[in-house]
Write an enzyme that holds these catalytic residues in place. Sequence first.
Site, short mmCIF file in Angstrom:
data_model
loop_
_atom_site.label_atom_id
_atom_site.label_comp_id
_atom_site.label_asym_id
_atom_site.label_seq_id
_atom_site.Cartn_x
_atom_site.Cartn_y
_atom_site.Cartn_z
N LYS A 9 -20.50 16.91 36.13
CA LYS A 9 -19.76 16.82 34.86
C LYS A 9 -20.40 17.71 33.79
O LYS A 9 -21.53 18.19 33.95
CB LYS A 9 -19.72 15.35 34.43
CG LYS A 9 -18.91 14.45 35.39
CD LYS A 9 -18.80 13.02 34.86
CE LYS A 9 -17.96 12.16 35.81
NZ LYS A 9 -17.77 10.78 35.28
N TYR A 49 -7.57 12.67 35.97
CA TYR A 49 -7.88 11.26 35.75
C TYR A 49 -6.63 10.43 35.47
O TYR A 49 -6.72 9.37 34.83
CB TYR A 49 -8.89 11.11 34.62
CG TYR A 49 -10.34 11.27 35.05
CD1 TYR A 49 -10.91 10.42 36.01
CD2 TYR A 49 -11.17 12.22 34.47
CE1 TYR A 49 -12.23 10.54 36.40
CE2 TYR A 49 -12.52 12.35 34.85
CZ TYR A 49 -13.04 11.50 35.81
OH TYR A 49 -14.36 11.60 36.19
N PHE A 57 -10.72 4.07 27.58
CA PHE A 57 -11.62 5.22 27.47
C PHE A 57 -10.98 6.55 27.92
O PHE A 57 -11.66 7.57 27.98
CB PHE A 57 -12.91 4.96 28.26
CG PHE A 57 -12.70 4.61 29.72
CD1 PHE A 57 -12.46 5.59 30.68
CD2 PHE A 57 -12.77 3.28 30.14
CE1 PHE A 57 -12.28 5.28 32.01
CE2 PHE A 57 -12.58 2.95 31.48
CZ PHE A 57 -12.34 3.96 32.42
N ARG A 85 -21.22 8.28 47.12
CA ARG A 85 -21.17 7.26 46.05
C ARG A 85 -22.49 6.50 45.97
O ARG A 85 -22.94 6.15 44.88
CB ARG A 85 -19.96 6.34 46.21
CG ARG A 85 -18.67 7.06 45.80
CD ARG A 85 -17.47 6.17 45.70
NE ARG A 85 -17.49 5.25 44.57
CZ ARG A 85 -17.01 5.53 43.34
NH1 ARG A 85 -16.52 6.73 43.07
NH2 ARG A 85 -17.04 4.63 42.41
N THR A 91 -21.30 3.30 38.14
CA THR A 91 -20.71 4.00 36.99
C THR A 91 -21.61 3.85 35.75
O THR A 91 -21.88 4.84 35.06
CB THR A 91 -19.33 3.38 36.66
OG1 THR A 91 -18.57 3.31 37.85
CG2 THR A 91 -18.59 4.21 35.62
N ARG A 102 -27.35 8.71 38.86
CA ARG A 102 -27.06 8.14 37.54
C ARG A 102 -28.25 7.35 36.99
O ARG A 102 -28.53 7.42 35.79
CB ARG A 102 -25.79 7.30 37.62
CG ARG A 102 -24.54 8.18 37.71
CD ARG A 102 -23.34 7.42 38.17
NE ARG A 102 -22.09 8.17 38.00
CZ ARG A 102 -20.92 7.77 38.49
NH1 ARG A 102 -20.84 6.65 39.17
NH2 ARG A 102 -19.83 8.50 38.31
N ASN A 112 -22.04 10.47 32.66
CA ASN A 112 -22.84 9.96 33.77
C ASN A 112 -23.05 11.00 34.88
O ASN A 112 -23.19 10.66 36.04
CB ASN A 112 -22.25 8.64 34.29
CG ASN A 112 -20.80 8.77 34.72
OD1 ASN A 112 -20.25 9.87 34.73
ND2 ASN A 112 -20.19 7.67 35.10
N HIS A 115 -19.25 12.93 39.37
CA HIS A 115 -18.06 12.21 39.82
C HIS A 115 -18.01 12.28 41.34
O HIS A 115 -18.42 13.28 41.94
CB HIS A 115 -16.78 12.88 39.27
CG HIS A 115 -15.55 12.47 40.02
ND1 HIS A 115 -14.87 11.32 39.74
CD2 HIS A 115 -14.92 13.03 41.09
CE1 HIS A 115 -13.86 11.19 40.60
NE2 HIS A 115 -13.87 12.22 41.43
N GLU A 126 -7.87 14.71 45.13
CA GLU A 126 -8.82 15.42 44.25
C GLU A 126 -9.23 16.78 44.82
O GLU A 126 -9.40 17.74 44.08
CB GLU A 126 -10.04 14.53 44.01
CG GLU A 126 -9.68 13.30 43.18
CD GLU A 126 -10.84 12.35 42.94
OE1 GLU A 126 -10.66 11.38 42.20
OE2 GLU A 126 -11.94 12.57 43.51
P1 ATP Z 1 -16.09 8.77 38.74
O1 ATP Z 1 -14.61 8.46 38.97
O2 ATP Z 1 -16.33 9.69 37.57
O3 ATP Z 1 -16.79 9.19 39.98
P2 ATP Z 1 -16.61 5.98 38.89
O4 ATP Z 1 -15.67 5.97 40.05
O5 ATP Z 1 -17.98 5.42 39.09
O6 ATP Z 1 -16.81 7.43 38.32
P3 ATP Z 1 -14.42 5.07 37.26
O7 ATP Z 1 -14.19 3.61 37.05
O8 ATP Z 1 -13.53 5.82 38.19
O9 ATP Z 1 -15.96 5.27 37.64
O10 ATP Z 1 -14.37 5.76 35.82
C1 ATP Z 1 -14.24 7.16 35.72
C2 ATP Z 1 -15.16 7.66 34.64
O11 ATP Z 1 -14.73 7.15 33.39
C3 ATP Z 1 -16.61 7.19 34.75
O12 ATP Z 1 -17.39 7.97 35.62
C4 ATP Z 1 -17.09 7.36 33.33
O13 ATP Z 1 -17.34 8.74 33.03
C5 ATP Z 1 -15.85 6.93 32.56
N1 ATP Z 1 -15.90 5.49 32.24
C6 ATP Z 1 -15.74 4.45 33.09
N2 ATP Z 1 -15.83 3.27 32.47
C7 ATP Z 1 -16.06 3.58 31.16
C8 ATP Z 1 -16.24 2.80 29.99
N3 ATP Z 1 -16.22 1.47 30.02
N4 ATP Z 1 -16.46 3.47 28.83
C9 ATP Z 1 -16.46 4.82 28.77
N5 ATP Z 1 -16.29 5.62 29.85
C10 ATP Z 1 -16.10 5.00 31.02
MG MG Z 2 -13.72 6.87 39.93
#
Ligand code: ATP
Ligand code: MG
Length: 138
Positions: A9, A49, A57, A85, A91, A102, A112, A115, A126
């Site tokens: 990211k 996304y 968010f 993962r 996350t 992370r 974080n 992705h 994706e």
């Molecule tokens: P990613 O999809 O980026 O690999 P993830 O699968 O662990 O991460 P998701 O639930 O898919 O998490 O959320 C996508 C992204 O949105 C997170 O990686 C983070 O950057 C952001 N995000 C998730 N939850 C929050 C939150 N509560 N507040 C702010 N940003 C968030």
């Molecule tokens: Mg995700």
Amino acid sequence: MARTLAIIKPDGVLRGLMGEVIKRLEVNNLKIIAMKMLHMTRDQAEGFYAVHQERPFFESLTGFMSSGPVVVMVLEGKNAISLYRDLMGATDYREAAEGTIRADFATDIEKNVVHGSDSPETAAFEIGYFFNRFEIPA
Ligand code: ATP
Ligand code: MG
């Protein structure tokens, strides 16, 4: 063999963590079969996304993801989706297991560092979002 999409990211690129992330992939037998750097527009980040469009968010996340260059990679390996993962960690970096990317580097739930796709279906979507068929080995 499975494939997954990984992104370093904008915060990871800006903070000089590209080499560190790539090294962790390589030592864990995740083969990088395609890779490029790009800077998404807001529209492109929103498309990527789209599953999160109802989340509170979403605006902030898509603004962040289009704020600077990212590195997108296709990883291949045994159990690549779950293995990657596991390497990323939860996350929320405060809940991420010790030694994960992370836990070691993230400073914020949004910023974080990385992705990773979360299922074979999202991986297919994706990977196709960023790479055409000439850019990845059959
Ligand atoms: P990613 O999809 O980026 O690999 P993830 O699968 O662990 O991460 P998701 O639930 O898919 O998490 O959320 C996508 C992204 O949105 C997170 O990686 C983070 O950057 C952001 N995000 C998730 N939850 C929050 C939150 N509560 N507040 C702010 N940003 C968030
Ligand atoms: Mg995700």
